[in-house]
Enzyme design. Structure first.
Site, short mmCIF file in Angstrom:
data_model
loop_
_atom_site.label_atom_id
_atom_site.label_comp_id
_atom_site.label_asym_id
_atom_site.label_seq_id
_atom_site.Cartn_x
_atom_site.Cartn_y
_atom_site.Cartn_z
N GLY A 19 -6.46 -3.75 -7.87
CA GLY A 19 -7.05 -2.46 -7.54
C GLY A 19 -7.68 -2.40 -6.16
O GLY A 19 -8.04 -1.34 -5.70
N GLU A 53 1.33 -0.94 -1.41
CA GLU A 53 2.21 -1.87 -0.71
C GLU A 53 3.66 -1.41 -0.82
O GLU A 53 4.41 -1.43 0.17
CB GLU A 53 2.05 -3.26 -1.31
CG GLU A 53 2.96 -4.32 -0.71
CD GLU A 53 2.82 -5.65 -1.43
OE1 GLU A 53 3.65 -6.54 -1.18
OE2 GLU A 53 1.89 -5.80 -2.25
#
Length: 515
Positions: A19, A53
């Site tokens: 997270g 990402e």
């Protein structure tokens, strides 16, 4: 597997908590990577960091035309990822509760997952499944999946036109000449030497050949850069352990009896490059390889040594290849690339460029450094620079490089000397904590310092390093000299003189002056 196939990889921080916001260093790594392998595990979608990402990776595939290889692992199927099913559905329930007012981000993540799932990749359940035998499913081991993914990666990073030589003017013909030497007596071991003046391109040529070697042909490959420099901070045993670790693919080669290691090496077809062998480091080279070049490795092995000392190579090699300077045409092309970002100079600059090329004598380093120095300069400034060139009576490359050094600001000169005397091959993060980062990047922009981002290190060409140290050592009065780095000289100085010193940097790792 990446060590076996010599694929340089970047693995994100396994200690980063789930997270956490994606780190700037990871964004930079994604930007620099040429290929992406994304593992979709059952818990992948629970991490906001992983999803960010993925969005960044897909952005780079579009922006730079790069490839992404998805791997669906641990029971995850492309459908789970595409439609956010199973554990991916649960993860998005949590994200929606956590970010109720950020619907756009949620949709962005979903779109990224769908796009990734539609990309050709590997489903571990399909890849490892072989067939039904007597109504029972038979699976390959997971190592089979790893090999298949590695095979795909190798195929993806071996384009038709090699990026290794892109922008390296004149390198292709030299590679062809060396290939012929390497192909001679294919069943016998051969040691080839690259000889030439500093800055002529020995290291560039050796590295280009090493990078293009097919890892399927040689069972082990190893490159030792800056051999003489490394001996200042490492023992021969350290380098030998690194060599054995890579070639034998063993994390603890020191635990293996030396005789057993030699026995294994003699069955191994190896390709080894040792860069910058000097007369002073020859004894260490003998110790490193037990001086049994032709008998140390298995049949068909190859070794390349580079040196500025021809006699060193004559004594160690079956054949010595002199790396020539660039001819006038290629030299003009290389200089023009750095001075104008074009293959050829504009007509009004051509005569001046030819004069610079003549002074450089085909030395690629000089051409590159002076090309950067002339970049974006007007004609009248070119004439001033050329006038300085005309005052040189010797073609010594350091005299040429001094022109660029003299045009640095005082702070840039100081940083240049600090790197040449103390910080070459040091960590970029460490150096920029000591020196102003803007000064370091300014020097890099002027081709006076290199920054190896893949290793996170400062890399100054040995010729430039010698130049900086020569400048400091020219301060003949010990009481006025500002930088000291040799242990004996420094201890003698402190014992005999009262001086004002700006900087002392000493490594005691291989010193006999410990107290």
């Amino acid at each position: 597997m990446n060590n076996e196939k010599h694929i340089l990889t970047y693995k994100d921080d396994v200690n980063l908590k789930r997270g956490d916001i994606i780190e700037p260093s990871l964004i930079e790594a994604i930007e620099r990577s040429s290929l992406y392998v994304v593992i979709f595990s059952p818990n992948y979608a629970t991490s906001r960091w992983c999803l960010d990402e993925l969005v960044k990776i897909l952005e780079c595939t579009k922006k730079y035309g790069r490839k992404m290889i998805p791997v669906f692992y641990g029971g995850v199927t492309p459908s789970h990822v595409r439609n956010q099913e199973a554990s991916y559905a649960d993860a998005f329930v949590e994200h929606k509760a956590k970010f109720p007012n950020d619907e756009a981000k949620l949709e962005n993540w979903k779109a990224a997952l769908k796009e990734a799932a539609d990309t050709s990749g590997f489903d571990s359940q399909v890849t490892t499944y072989v067939l039904m035998v007597f109504f029972k499913r038979v699976y390959w081991p997971e190592s089979h999946l790893v090999k298949e993914v590695t095979k795909r990666v190798l195929e993806a990073i071996r384009p038709n036109s090699s990026p290794i030589t892109e922008g390296l003017v004149g390198i292709e013909s030299e590679i062809e000449a060396v290939d012929k030497l390497l192909e001679t007596d294919p069943q016998r071991n051969r040691v080839i030497g690259f000889w030439g003046m500093p800055g002529i391109g020995k290291t560039t040529l050796a590295n280009s050949i090493f990078q293009k070697i097919d890892p399927d042909v040689f069972e082990g490959r190893h490159y030792i850069p800056d051999f003489a420099v490394q001996l200042k901070t490492k023992t021969v045993k350290d380098l030998q352990n690194e060599l054995f670790k890579v070639l034998l693919r063993d994390d603890n080669p020191q635990d293996i009896a030396f005789g057993h290691k030699l026995s294994r090496l003699r069955r191994l077809r190896a390709f080894v490059v040792i860069d910058d062998v000097t007369s002073a480091s020859m004894q260490a080279l003998e110790e490193l390889l037990d001086w049994k070049f032709c008998n140390l490795f298995g049949p068909g092995s190859r070794m390349i040594l580079t040196s500025t000392n021809q006699q060193v190579l004559i004594n160690a090699c079956q054949e010595v290849h002199q790396v020539p300077g660039l001819d006038e045409e290629k030299a003009l092309q290389l200089f023009s690339f750095y001075a104008f970002k074009k293959d050829q100079p504009p007509d009004e600059y051509k005569e001046r460029c030819e004069k610079v090329v003549a002074y450089c004598g085909g030395n690629p380093l000089a051409l590159r450094v002076l090309g950067v120095a002339f970049y974006k300069k007007k004609l009248d400034l070119w004439d001033m620079k050329l006038e300085k060139l005309r005052t040189l009576h010797k073609k010594d490359i350091q005299d040429l490089l001094m022109i660029s050094y003299n045009e640095l600001s005082r702070d840039e000169q100081s940083a240049f000397l600090d790197i040449a005397c103390f910080f070459n091959h040091e960590s970029y993060d460490f150096v920029t904590r000591v020196l102003d980062e803007d000064l370091v990047t300014n020097l890099a922009d002027k081709s006076l310092v290199g920054i190896d981002y893949s290793k996170g290190k400062i890399e100054m060409h040995v010729l430039l390093e010698d130049l900086g140290q020569d400048i400091v050592e020219a301060e003949t009065d010990p009481q006025k000299r500002t930088r000291w780095w040799e242990v004996k000289d420094t201890l003698d100085l402190l014992a005999k003189n009262k001086v004002n010193i700006e900087f002392i940097y000493i490594s005691f790792s291989n010193s006999n002056y410990l107290y």
